[in-house]
Design an enzyme around this catalytic site. Sequence first.
Site, PDB file in Angstrom:
ATOM      1  N   ASP A  78     -91.948 -82.341-112.265  1.00 44.51           N
ATOM      2  CA  ASP A  78     -92.611 -81.552-113.977  1.00 44.51           C
ATOM      3  C   ASP A  78     -90.654 -81.507-114.967  1.00 44.51           C
ATOM      4  O   ASP A  78     -90.249 -80.250-114.782  1.00 44.51           O
ATOM      5  CB  ASP A  78     -93.120 -79.927-113.314  1.00 44.51           C
ATOM      6  CG  ASP A  78     -93.668 -79.780-114.784  1.00 44.51           C
ATOM      7  OD1 ASP A  78     -93.821 -80.458-115.644  1.00 44.51           O
ATOM      8  OD2 ASP A  78     -93.887 -78.534-114.890  1.00 44.51           O
ATOM      9  N   ASN A 124     -87.122 -77.499-118.028  1.00 47.46           N
ATOM     10  CA  ASN A 124     -86.804 -76.874-116.344  1.00 47.46           C
ATOM     11  C   ASN A 124     -85.337 -77.342-115.934  1.00 47.46           C
ATOM     12  O   ASN A 124     -84.677 -77.533-114.928  1.00 47.46           O
ATOM     13  CB  ASN A 124     -87.963 -77.677-115.450  1.00 47.46           C
ATOM     14  CG  ASN A 124     -88.717 -76.735-115.129  1.00 47.46           C
ATOM     15  OD1 ASN A 124     -88.632 -75.946-115.102  1.00 47.46           O
ATOM     16  ND2 ASN A 124     -90.848 -77.651-115.148  1.00 47.46           N
ATOM     17  N   ASP A 147     -87.150 -74.603-110.642  1.00 42.58           N
ATOM     18  CA  ASP A 147     -88.506 -74.892-110.695  1.00 42.58           C
ATOM     19  C   ASP A 147     -89.252 -76.551-110.050  1.00 42.58           C
ATOM     20  O   ASP A 147     -89.554 -77.024-111.070  1.00 42.58           O
ATOM     21  CB  ASP A 147     -88.895 -74.758-111.941  1.00 42.58           C
ATOM     22  CG  ASP A 147     -90.747 -74.632-112.167  1.00 42.58           C
ATOM     23  OD1 ASP A 147     -91.141 -74.192-110.486  1.00 42.58           O
ATOM     24  OD2 ASP A 147     -91.372 -74.044-112.507  1.00 42.58           O
TER      25      ASP A 147
END
Length: 340
Positions: free
Chosen positions: A211, A216, A233
């Site tokens: 992701d 992030n 993350d």
Amino acid sequence: MTDTNDARHPYSELTPDRVMDALTDLGLWPDGRLLALSSYENRVYRAHLDEPVQGSAAVVLKFYRPGRWSRAQIQEEHDFAAELLAAEVPVVPPLVLNGQTLHQSAGFDFSVSPLRGGRTPELDDFEVLEWIGRFLARIHTVGAAKPFVHRPTLDVQTFALEPAAWLQTHQMIPLEVEREWREAFAAALALVQEKMAEGASERRLLRLHGDCHPGNILWTPTELPGGGPHFVDLDDARMGPAVQDLWMLLSGDRGQRTQQLSALLDGYEQVRDFDRAELKLIEPLRTLRLIHYSAWLARRWQDPIFPVNFPWFGTPDYWRGQVLMLQEQVEQMQQAALVV
């Protein structure tokens, strides 16, 4: 991987007192300052401590959404972060406390990580993109060393077929838009399956961030010690093609995306070879994310934070917008892939 859609959402039990209790159960002593951080999938809090732990005076607690990942899958995420840290890749892994990184409190699995500051990277700066590209290559070098055992693979079944079936079974698409959406989905799916199948037997899958969007990546000024990108993350870490961690950093028109991709790959290929055949997967992967995202919102709707933050979701206008986006993706997938 499973999802919950219970009318009485379990996060209603996660009060500030329970967050503080989770820390004290680990032998950490919060000073009373607690701030909820922006997160939809999990619940994330910043807490300040009376006494630093492993050099950190403030920590981030992440309470994992019940029912989403098994404990084995969460632990595999943590172990991947530890491997990356051992390889001197700038990630922010959970702290080892009482000999482990995954803890339980009041029925929740949770982790505690050091607080790291930073801002969103300037992705219009090609030097920044090149730097990020080098670190993504280092993540993938570690990720290619062995596969995930418990975490899933990014594929058509889990990101398109299953989410679409769930949306239709639960009648989430308004009747006045449903036929148009089914037609747009079918056209997009056919192209996704065709593109994903091309060269699949030779394609190498590896452990990914999964992701890797700009939110992030934390960027700190390069003149500071340890400056540059820090990746956070790994909650969506899974098996997949390397290009999955690159395409979400691209934006703008085709020319702009080509320049951005060129800068990313200039950095990436200083460290690791990149299979240019994967560039044809960018638009299919974008289409899979689009489909998966609608189902993700629908499945989370009983979580009170979702109606507050996504009030437009589920309306006929929302689904008409999804039809248009799927039609646009069909056009994009019919064009030649980006070439750098």
